[in-house]
Scaffold this active site. Sequence first.
Site, short mmCIF file in Angstrom:
data_model
loop_
_atom_site.label_atom_id
_atom_site.label_comp_id
_atom_site.label_asym_id
_atom_site.label_seq_id
_atom_site.Cartn_x
_atom_site.Cartn_y
_atom_site.Cartn_z
N ARG B 257 0.74 -0.81 -0.28
CA ARG B 257 0.01 -0.04 -0.10
C ARG B 257 1.22 0.78 -0.33
NH1 ARG B 257 -3.29 1.06 5.12
NH2 ARG B 257 -0.90 2.87 5.78
N HIS B 261 -4.09 4.27 4.36
CA HIS B 261 -4.97 3.59 4.30
C HIS B 261 -5.78 4.54 3.66
CE1 HIS B 261 -8.39 0.85 5.51
NE2 HIS B 261 -8.72 2.13 6.40
N TYR B 270 2.60 5.56 11.73
CA TYR B 270 3.24 4.08 12.14
C TYR B 270 4.29 3.17 11.11
CZ TYR B 270 -0.60 3.51 8.92
OH TYR B 270 -1.48 3.74 8.09
C1 LIG Z 1 -15.82 -5.45 10.28
C2 LIG Z 1 -14.18 -4.14 9.95
N1 LIG Z 1 -13.47 -4.11 11.11
C3 LIG Z 1 -13.23 -2.59 10.98
C4 LIG Z 1 -13.68 -2.25 9.98
C5 LIG Z 1 -12.48 -0.65 9.79
N2 LIG Z 1 -11.08 -0.63 8.78
C6 LIG Z 1 -11.72 -0.79 7.28
S1 LIG Z 1 -10.18 -1.12 6.76
C7 LIG Z 1 -9.80 -1.56 8.31
C8 LIG Z 1 -8.72 -2.46 8.15
C9 LIG Z 1 -8.62 -3.46 6.11
O1 LIG Z 1 -7.38 -3.93 6.52
P1 LIG Z 1 -6.82 -4.54 4.87
O2 LIG Z 1 -7.96 -6.21 5.27
O3 LIG Z 1 -5.89 -5.76 5.27
O4 LIG Z 1 -7.66 -4.49 3.66
P2 LIG Z 1 -6.95 -3.07 3.63
O5 LIG Z 1 -7.78 -1.55 4.15
O6 LIG Z 1 -5.52 -3.01 3.40
O7 LIG Z 1 -7.35 -3.12 1.74
C10 LIG Z 1 -10.51 -1.56 8.99
C11 LIG Z 1 -9.08 -2.14 10.57
C12 LIG Z 1 -14.23 -2.77 8.95
N3 LIG Z 1 -14.84 -1.48 7.65
N4 LIG Z 1 -14.43 -3.62 9.17
#
Ligand SMILES: Cc1ncc(C[n+]2csc(CCOP(=O)(O)OP(=O)(O)O)c2C)c(N)n1
Lengths: 326, 354
Positions: B257, B261, B270
Amino acid sequence: MAELTLVEAVRAALGRALEEDPKVILFGEDVGIDGGVFRATDGLVQRYGFDRVRDTPLSEALIAGMAVGAAAHGMRPVAEVQFMGFIYPAIDQLVNHASRLRTRTRGRLTCPMVLRAPYGGGIHAPEHHSESTESMLAHIPGLRVVVPSSPARAYGLLLAAIRDPDPVVFLEPKRIYRALREDVNDDGTALPLDQAFLLREGSDVTLVTWGAMVVETLEAASALAGRGIQAEVIDLATLKPLDTATILASVAKTGRCVIVHEAAMTAGLGAEVAAQIAERGLTSLLAPVRRVAGYDTVMPLPRLEGRYMPGAGRIVLAVEDAMAFA
Amino acid sequence: MRKHMASFEIDCTAYLNADGAPLGDLPDFAGDTETVVALYRAMVRTRAFDTKAIALQRTGRLGTYASCLGQEAIGVGAASAMEPGDVLLPSFREHAAQLRRGVTPVESLLYWGGDERGSDFAGPRNDFPVCIPVASQFPHAAGVALAMSLNREKAVAVAIGGDGSTSKGEFYEALNLVGLWTLPAVFVINNNQWAISVRRREQSAAKTLAQKAIAAGMPGEQADGNDVIAVRDAVSRALARAREGAGGTLIECLSYRLGDHTTADDARRYREDEEVKAHWKEEPIARLRAWLVAEHGWSKTDEESLLRGAADEMDAAAEAYLATEPEQAASMFDHLYETLPGDLTTQRAEVSDG
Ligand SMILES: Cc1ncc(C[n+]2csc(CCOP(=O)(O)OP(=O)(O)O)c2C)c(N)n1
Ligand SMILES: [Mg+2]
């Protein structure tokens, strides 16, 4: 016409739905050969095959989420959660997806699914098998929440739920699964999903209830009649949407209302019924609205369960209280 | 006595190194200039969209947006392997896949700009809208795949989620079912090494995320997620298997990435800039460009006209998005149910603009 119990009526409606619409599929834990732990799907896999009646792995979030996916892709899934106590992982899918897919795609994808679950106490079941948390579900915009209280209503409401183009949670009061038999005409006739049922007419007080508590409420109404108090009994049946018109019309006539539910008092659906009456029917009230409900405690294990569940006695007391108000 | 009961291997597909030099023989489609240029165009177009979306957000004209900077090869590779009749179930970061499937930039901007009509795609009518509750799209994919197999559609449900999504129960529950019922579903993991501020290695002690498929009784493999040829190849093979009735596959695509985020995040809290800088050397677009220049006669003029065309397209999309009037307030009721229950007509009337 056949005399059926409530659980047999559920089975008849499921069979009818499988028969009339090839898009209808059933899945859940033990719904196949075992016929469901309450036998609601007994014999259906033999008639409709493993493709359409499927045992899933033990995965409630998956069961609900898979129903969303299958429904959005043209099927009519009827999924079972074995007990309401285990519905909570599935609620994520109900809140975040099933109830809002139509809205968030502006009608492009829809979710014509039914999630069935037996619910409620009074059968001396193990821990986690007796709660009534229907108001959590009735709080979710975009869902329908339906609770039958007799074999005929179970049949007609379940068929309506399966044919409905939107997601429906169908909660089956397991305490009365086999409590009584009733003539059910298995002719495919559905009941409306937005109308309460008037079970008994009366002029002195309106008793509003649903599910298994219909039994105690009718019992209380008979007892009250012996004392010269005529109670009108309404079975809400569809907790969402709520048929407030029927409630308000009855309260306009009687001037008194006692709401009876097994679920804990605070923020239970009774609060919503009371609020509707306060907002739109206050001037017809002759006494404060009363609620007879489960206590705001953790549902006790079977030894104390009987003390938790509202009985006819508590309902009678609440009505007498309302009648005495001056 | 102890007996050996099971063992497994996880392969990783990669065709081009970070400089765009072939690592060995390439798949057949890589010999077709039109095909590989189309992959390149789709990635560049995605990056132009991403750039535009961030610019709109920074100037207060778009809501919070999740950039896919550096991960374009995953969505483009996966979506370009799919047939129109397949169904995509994307997470919130998979703009590359959505655009390649035919979701328009205007639709996507509408969605991220806070308008539900953005998910009423005119193009891929059966594709799911973006999924924000992490991993909750995987059970949907199982359900879509079940419907496809019951209807004998010969189509495949393709869900894309992040590395973080593989820690969720819904991921495992759905994976387990796809394995158990040999459903036509492909789960693609965009392993961009981060779940907001949590590193991949803080997410799971498993050596690869792909191996999570093994416990579900289905194949799992890795692909270099910065190599669009590798992603497309791995997903194509998985789709072919699924179409034959041989069941699903989990494909972990290794990427990084490069952006925050979301636009609401500040990744400098971080992670070190040095780390990000190092990963810029591996990003997918420069790599494919180097190879196209070397092997497919991609010229400076080709490049300039592609960049200009993509930027123009996104400018026009932004204008069209900004010119779209919000819906009437009462529209919030209009798709709640097929027929609005009577008890809601009063509420609807309250917000009606007359
Ligand atoms: C069930 C849930 N928990 C927490 C969140 C808040 N949140 C949004 S994205 C994220 C991280 C997701 O990481 P990843 O699956 O690696 O996807 P990326 O964002 O890196 O594409 C979090 C904790 C959420 N959207 N859904
Ligand atoms: Mg991630």
